[in-house]
Design a protein around this motif. Structure first.
Motif, PDB file in Angstrom:
ATOM      1  N   ILE A 107      -4.308   0.047  57.022  1.00  0.00           N
ATOM      2  CA  ILE A 107      -3.777   1.370  56.673  1.00  0.00           C
ATOM      3  C   ILE A 107      -2.621   1.719  57.606  1.00  0.00           C
ATOM      4  O   ILE A 107      -1.551   2.150  57.166  1.00  0.00           O
ATOM      5  N   ASP A 108      -2.844   1.519  58.900  1.00  0.00           N
ATOM      6  CA  ASP A 108      -1.782   1.810  59.884  1.00  0.00           C
ATOM      7  C   ASP A 108      -0.576   0.901  59.666  1.00  0.00           C
ATOM      8  O   ASP A 108       0.577   1.349  59.732  1.00  0.00           O
ATOM      9  N   GLU A 116       5.469   7.402  56.413  1.00  0.00           N
ATOM     10  CA  GLU A 116       4.604   8.476  55.936  1.00  0.00           C
ATOM     11  C   GLU A 116       5.321   9.394  54.944  1.00  0.00           C
ATOM     12  O   GLU A 116       4.759   9.765  53.900  1.00  0.00           O
ATOM     13  N   GLU A 117       6.566   9.750  55.239  1.00  0.00           N
ATOM     14  CA  GLU A 117       7.287  10.676  54.364  1.00  0.00           C
ATOM     15  C   GLU A 117       7.558  10.051  53.000  1.00  0.00           C
ATOM     16  O   GLU A 117       7.412  10.701  51.960  1.00  0.00           O
ATOM     17  N   ASN A 125       0.436  10.928  48.318  1.00  0.00           N
ATOM     18  CA  ASN A 125      -0.713  10.780  49.205  1.00  0.00           C
ATOM     19  C   ASN A 125      -0.354  10.035  50.486  1.00  0.00           C
ATOM     20  O   ASN A 125       0.562   9.216  50.507  1.00  0.00           O
ATOM     21  N   SER A 126      -1.131  10.328  51.528  1.00  0.00           N
ATOM     22  CA  SER A 126      -1.150   9.463  52.699  1.00  0.00           C
ATOM     23  C   SER A 126      -2.108   8.311  52.405  1.00  0.00           C
ATOM     24  O   SER A 126      -2.975   8.404  51.539  1.00  0.00           O
ATOM     25  N   LEU A 127      -1.953   7.223  53.131  1.00  0.00           N
ATOM     26  CA  LEU A 127      -2.874   6.099  52.963  1.00  0.00           C
ATOM     27  C   LEU A 127      -4.168   6.379  53.712  1.00  0.00           C
ATOM     28  O   LEU A 127      -4.154   6.771  54.879  1.00  0.00           O
ATOM     29  N   THR A 128      -5.283   6.181  53.019  1.00  0.00           N
ATOM     30  CA  THR A 128      -6.611   6.407  53.592  1.00  0.00           C
ATOM     31  C   THR A 128      -7.509   5.244  53.176  1.00  0.00           C
ATOM     32  O   THR A 128      -7.059   4.284  52.541  1.00  0.00           O
ATOM     33  N   THR A 129      -8.794   5.371  53.495  1.00  0.00           N
ATOM     34  CA  THR A 129      -9.736   4.328  53.080  1.00  0.00           C
ATOM     35  C   THR A 129      -9.861   4.240  51.566  1.00  0.00           C
ATOM     36  O   THR A 129     -10.409   3.265  51.044  1.00  0.00           O
ATOM     37  N   GLN A 130      -9.359   5.244  50.855  1.00  0.00           N
ATOM     38  CA  GLN A 130      -9.385   5.216  49.385  1.00  0.00           C
ATOM     39  C   GLN A 130      -8.326   4.260  48.835  1.00  0.00           C
ATOM     40  O   GLN A 130      -8.430   3.824  47.686  1.00  0.00           O
ATOM     41  N   PRO A 272       0.498  18.241  43.373  1.00  0.00           N
ATOM     42  CA  PRO A 272       0.677  18.845  44.689  1.00  0.00           C
ATOM     43  C   PRO A 272       0.664  17.770  45.771  1.00  0.00           C
ATOM     44  O   PRO A 272       0.195  16.645  45.550  1.00  0.00           O
ATOM     45  N   SER A 273       1.164  18.109  46.928  1.00  0.00           N
ATOM     46  CA  SER A 273       1.134  17.181  48.058  1.00  0.00           C
ATOM     47  C   SER A 273       0.391  17.867  49.198  1.00  0.00           C
ATOM     48  O   SER A 273       0.822  18.899  49.696  1.00  0.00           O
ATOM     49  N   HIS A 274      -0.744  17.299  49.588  1.00  0.00           N
ATOM     50  CA  HIS A 274      -1.566  17.857  50.660  1.00  0.00           C
ATOM     51  C   HIS A 274      -2.177  16.689  51.418  1.00  0.00           C
ATOM     52  O   HIS A 274      -2.762  15.792  50.799  1.00  0.00           O
ATOM     53  N   PRO A 275      -2.061  16.674  52.747  1.00  0.00           N
ATOM     54  CA  PRO A 275      -2.560  15.526  53.503  1.00  0.00           C
ATOM     55  C   PRO A 275      -4.062  15.325  53.433  1.00  0.00           C
ATOM     56  O   PRO A 275      -4.561  14.255  53.779  1.00  0.00           O
TER      57      PRO A 275
END
Length: 492
Positions: A107-108, A116-117, A125-130, A272-275
């Protein structure tokens, strides 16, 4: 007649509905989710996904002749990550959605490579475990012999569509949740995100969930009992199918899925965009979705019942007699980390306030209350993103008995509609299949009951929610320290 099949985390279900939306017959098959290491959650695609589809399909077709089925739609857990060869043969067990936390380093790595932007701008979306991309990179780094043979990547529903039809296609909603492969601004694959995550892999063609993408071929017909030539839809992830099963289609409609994990999905006019949330495509080109999901919910109730050696229905009855706030008990339900809005795979479960007075009934009720607190946290994040829920619709196995629904309404202060049919995603699949055949499904599944919040307990739950929110902030560092000690999970 219309057949819907859904592959869930802990069970699979098939439903046949007629053109009025009446359920003609249904079948369910439980299965076990493997956890070979802490934080890993996997399904064997052949032994679970395909075997379950074959079993439940044959069971319902024992009551309805196969030639009466006008179309079939399949949904499944997701976003999942199954790597396969060019023929679609799985090369390893499928890695499941956000509850699988193995790819933290990737992910990192991928976030740094794409920025990120740019990720937020392109995928929402941000990258997560999903995210799927980091899990693809994990296979490439840790199982190079598997990666060398990999030609395709699948999620659950589109792999099953491939088994039924031979087609390599995926629906827009599933694709848009498989970050960072999809460009939400263009409703198409994102070349840079795909290349960074899955270089050289074939890209499936895109379709909307309710589109027909193929027909049942002879080999699949022989295995399942379906008639060869039966139309097959693109299908989708179970959450979208479940939302449609209860009529979530208008902007502001929000599904609350009471299952092994909690999932929320709201129809919105623009992404929408929400972290702390997930943005995705909608069921149709006219809408988008904002979604949220908790890592564990019903899984904890099953765990407790197993732990105390009691029937879960009996413990639930006992919990209904316990007063709100469970005699001063608060649960942080992060038994497998947490997804939205924390995105913390190293969060851990915690009870605060335990005394010798507390019984298994208190523990059980506190689980329901703790998960309801997590729901409130997610609804607050949606409101922050400009997507305040206007109507909640409850669905899933956790709606039985109404206790959990009542607690959730009391904690959140929001009423919930309970539809007449709460079978779940498989019913939504059947509804989409009917749509594809030209049936008007607008009258399917009317609201059967509305649960209103109890104003007399609002202050109690407001106080409890304050404890809930402060506790994580204060314990987060120690949770992370304890997570290093491991502990084996086995999800049922």
């Amino acid at each position: 007649m219309f057949l819907g099949v859904d592959i869930g985390t802990g069970s699979s279900k098939a439903v046949i509905a007629d053109d009025r939306g009446e359920v003609v017959t249904s079948a369910t098959r439980p299965h076990v989710t493997a956890s070979p290491q802490p934080g890993w959650f996997e399904h064997d695609a052949e032994a679970i996904w395909w075997a379950d589809l074959v079993t439940v399909t044959r069971e319902v077709l024992a009551h309805v002749p196969a030639e009466h089925i006008d179309a079939i739609c399949v949904s499944g857990i997701g976003p999942a990550m199954l790597v396969a060869d060019a023929d679609g043969t799985p090369l390893r067990p499928a890695i499941l959605y956000g509850i699988d936390t193995r790819a933290e380093a990737e992910i990192d790595q991928l976030t740094e490579a794409l920025g990120e932007e740019q990720l937020l701008a392109r995928t929402g979306n941000s990258l997560t475990t999903q995210a799927v991309g980091p899990k693809l990179l994990w296979v490439a780094a840790h199982e190079p012999e598997v990666w060398e043979r990999t030609a395709r990547w699948y999620s659950a529903s589109n792999w099953l569509v491939g088994r039924l039809t031979g087609e390599f296609a995926i629906d827009h909603y599933s694709a848009s949740t498989s970050d960072p492969l999809y460009d939400l601004t263009g409703l198409d694959w994102w070349p840079e995100g795909f290349e960074r995550s899955a270089p050289r892999l074939e890209r499936p063609r895109l379709a909307w969930p309710g589109e027909i993408v193929g027909e049942v071929h002879g080999e699949a017909a022989a295995a399942t009992g379906l008639a060869a030539g039966t139309p097959v839809l693109a299908g989708t992830i179970d959450a979208m199918a479940e939302a449609y099963s209860v009529g979530v289609r208008d902007v502001g409609d929000t599904m609350v899925m009471y299952g092994s994990t909690f999932f929320f999905i709201q129809a919105v006019a623009k992404a929408p965009s929400h972290p702390g949330l997930w943005a995705a495509a909608g069921r149709t080109p006219e809408t988008f979705s904002v979604a949220a999901g908790m890592a564990t919910s019903g899984l904890i109730t099953t765990w407790l019942a197993d732990l105390v050696g009691a029937d879960i229905a009996r413990v639930a009855e006992e919990a209904a007699t316990v007063a709100p706030a469970s005699d001063g008990l608060v649960l942080l339900p992060y038994f497998a980390g947490e997804r939205t809005p924390l995105f913390d795979p190293r969060a851990r479960g915690c009870w605060l306030g335990l005394t010798l007075h507390h019984t298994r009934a208190h523990l059980y009720r506190s689980i329901l209350e703790g998960v309801a607190m997590g729901a409130r946290h997610n609804f607050e994040a949606m409101s922050e993103a400009g997507a305040r829920p206007r109507r909640l619709v409850a669905v899933g196995g956790g709606t039985r008995g109404n206790l959990w629904i009542r607690i959730t309404s009391d904690v959140t202060g929001l009423p919930q509609d309970i539809p007449a049919t709460t079978i779940g995603a498989s019913y939504g699949d059947a509804r989409m299949a009917a749509d594809a055949c030209g049936v008007d499904t607008s009258a399917w599944n009317p609201v059967g009951e509305r649960i209103e919040p109890d104003a007399s307990v609002a202050r109690i739950y407001d106080d409890l929610y304050g404890v809930y929110r402060r506790a994580y902030a204060r314990l987060r560092e120690d949770m992370h320290r304890l997570s290093a000690f491991g502990g084996h999970d086995h999800v049922r």
